[in-house]
Design an enzyme around this catalytic site. Structure first.
Site, PDB file in Angstrom:
ATOM      1  N   GLU A 242      17.627   8.093   6.271  1.00  0.00           N
ATOM      2  CA  GLU A 242      17.991   6.766   6.749  1.00  0.00           C
ATOM      3  C   GLU A 242      16.824   5.956   7.307  1.00  0.00           C
ATOM      4  O   GLU A 242      16.835   5.492   8.451  1.00  0.00           O
ATOM      5  CB  GLU A 242      19.112   6.861   7.796  1.00  0.00           C
ATOM      6  N   GLU A 362      26.048  10.297   1.982  1.00  0.00           N
ATOM      7  CA  GLU A 362      26.723  10.582   3.252  1.00  0.00           C
ATOM      8  C   GLU A 362      27.965   9.714   3.317  1.00  0.00           C
ATOM      9  O   GLU A 362      27.887   8.504   3.089  1.00  0.00           O
ATOM     10  CB  GLU A 362      25.844  10.272   4.478  1.00  0.00           C
TER      11      GLU A 362
END
Length: 468
Positions: A242, A362
């Site tokens: 991320e 995710e």
């Protein structure tokens, strides 16, 4: 499997072949489509006491050691051994840390076994722990050999259960060190750095990161004697979990870092796939797509989904889905609506602008959210699975998804609210299993189309003649 079930599956297999060869959905008066065939197969399998999901997956997807080949891309799809490979997977980030202690190492085997039993084939996990408890990298280029051996165990154990690994190489966040730890190391070395985002721009900090990439990719597994960069158990290298660079909302700083690191990883290992690890937020390069972002802040974090994935060396796209974090913590149907539109937008972009697969790497919902219940979690998972399947059936870029996150029993202290314990979640477990079955059927049908006389035909026959 009893004779009736076996004959029924053989008939369906014959129909599938005819559909494929004739290019029609009408055979002998039967007007059907893929979903109808798939449903009938699942009903037979579900009602057969002698044909469990785990047997089905193992028998269909069993791969001998000398055939355990690298995952590659061909256009907007993943392939293995020249055949399509669709991803149904999960995240379990803590595997290396627990493997470093013999008293908890068994949890690694446990989660792989449970994942394999419902047909999950890819796991995303951390190949980093910087300057923290049980650190892999204690300081720049200084490693704890015992922790590295723990990562060796994770890789070798994954292969045992025929699970491939996406290995992430650093964190954007402070957990397990992350870019903040690299900045701390820089300060300790006398560098004039003040922001964590200088991880992306300072040449010395870039060199620290590149040294870590080199150490991991060139690691020789002490259990298998296979160098990581030569091991097909590794599905892909992920540059960062991320990444965000909020100090430069133009996206230029992060783009420069991605461009350098993707090419660098490829220079060390041209065999494996490389992905960035992005959440999927749209940035300045595609202002019209910003409407799909969950909020206005998403355009200001320095990421740019389309532009970032156009960098040389990036093989496939990654997207995360957290409606309960990005939109509203309170559970509502708006979360499902967002999930669908978010996924469809990225699948479209992967097809139209990138020409590569996209994995929704995710997704989940927290049990700590107001209004949470397991039925909503199943609805969210079903939404993700259905959207992926709608793409794969058309040969689109939607290539798979990874649940956040799978846990074995007895690890409540590490649960962030998103943990799925299969033994305690029968409805969710069945949902995952059925999706695995769908992908197995889809793989088999694609394999027939690619090469009716190929080895995969035998794998499908194993399903049909199981327990003769």
């Amino acid at each position: 499997m009893d004779t009736c079930n076996r004959c029924f599956l053989l008939s369906l297999a014959f129909l599938m072949l005819l559909f494929d060869c004739m290019g029609t959905n009408v055979v002998f008066g039967f007007s059907g489509n893929y979903e109808q065939i798939e449903t009938m197969v699942e009903e037979v399998l579900d009602h057969s006491p002698h044909f469990s999901t785990s047997q089905r997956i193992y028998d269909t997807e069993h791969v001998e050691d000398d055939e355990w080949q690298m995952v590659e891309t061909k256009g907007n799809q993943f392939i293995v051994n020249g055949q399509p490979f669709y991803v149904n997977g999960f995240n379990t980030y803590w595997l290396m840390v627990l493997a470093a202690d013999q008293s908890t190492r068994g949890k690694v085997s446990e989660v792989f076994q449970q994942a394999s039993s419902v047909g999950l084939t890819v796991c995303r996990t951390w190949a980093f722990n910087d300057g923290q408890w049980r650190a892999l990298q204690k300081s720049p280029s200084v490693y704890d050999e015992e922790v590295f051996k723990a990562l060796d165990f994770v890789v070798s154990e994954a292969k045992k259960y025929k699970i491939r690994l996406i290995l992430s190489l650093v964190n954007n966040w402070d957990a397990y060190g992350g870019k903040a730890q690299y900045v701390k190391w820089g300060k300790a070395a006398g560098l004039n750095v003040t922001s964590d985002d200088e991880f992306f721009s300072h040449p010395t900090l870039r060199s620290y990161y590149k040294a870590h990439v080199k150490a991991v990719l060139n690691r020789v597994n002490t259990l298998t004697n296979i160098t990581y960069k030569d091991d097909p158990t590794v599905f892909a290298w992920e540059l960062m979990n991320e990444p965000r660079c909020t100090s430069d909302s133009s996206g230029d700083t992060l783009q420069s870092w991605i461009a350098e690191m993707a090419v660098y990883a490829k220079s060390l290992d041209a065999k494996h796939l490389v992905e960035i690890g992005l959440e999927g937020f749209y940035g300045p390069s595609a202002p019209a797509r910003a409407q799909f972002n969950p909020n206005s802040y998403a355009t200001q974090v320095g990421t740019d989904f389309i532009r970032n994935h156009q960098a040389l060396g990036v093989d496939f796209a990654s997207v995360h889905i957290y409606a309960d974090s990005w939109i509203s913590q309170t559970i509502s149907d708006a979360h499902l609506q967002f999930t669908t539109s978010w996924m469809e937008a990225h699948i479209e972009d992967a097809e139209k602008y990138l020409g590569m697969p996209v994995i929704f790497s995710e997704f989940g919902v927290s049990s700590k959210d107001p209004g949470y219940n397991s039925s909503f979690r199943d609805a969210l998972i079903s939404t993700v699975y259905k959207t992926v399947l709608n793409s794969t059936k058309k040969g689109g870029s939607g290539a798979g998804s990874l649940l956040w996150q799978l846990f074995p029993d007895g690890m409540d202290s590490m649960d962030d609210g998103y943990a799925i314990v299969l033994a305690k979640s029968p409805s969710t477990s069945k949902l995952i299993s059925l999706h695995s079955s769908r992908l197995a059927i889809l793989n088999s049908m694609c394999s027939w189309k690619c090469n009716w006389g190929c080895r995969k035909k035998n794998a499908l026959e194993t399903i049909l003649y199981h327990d003769l």
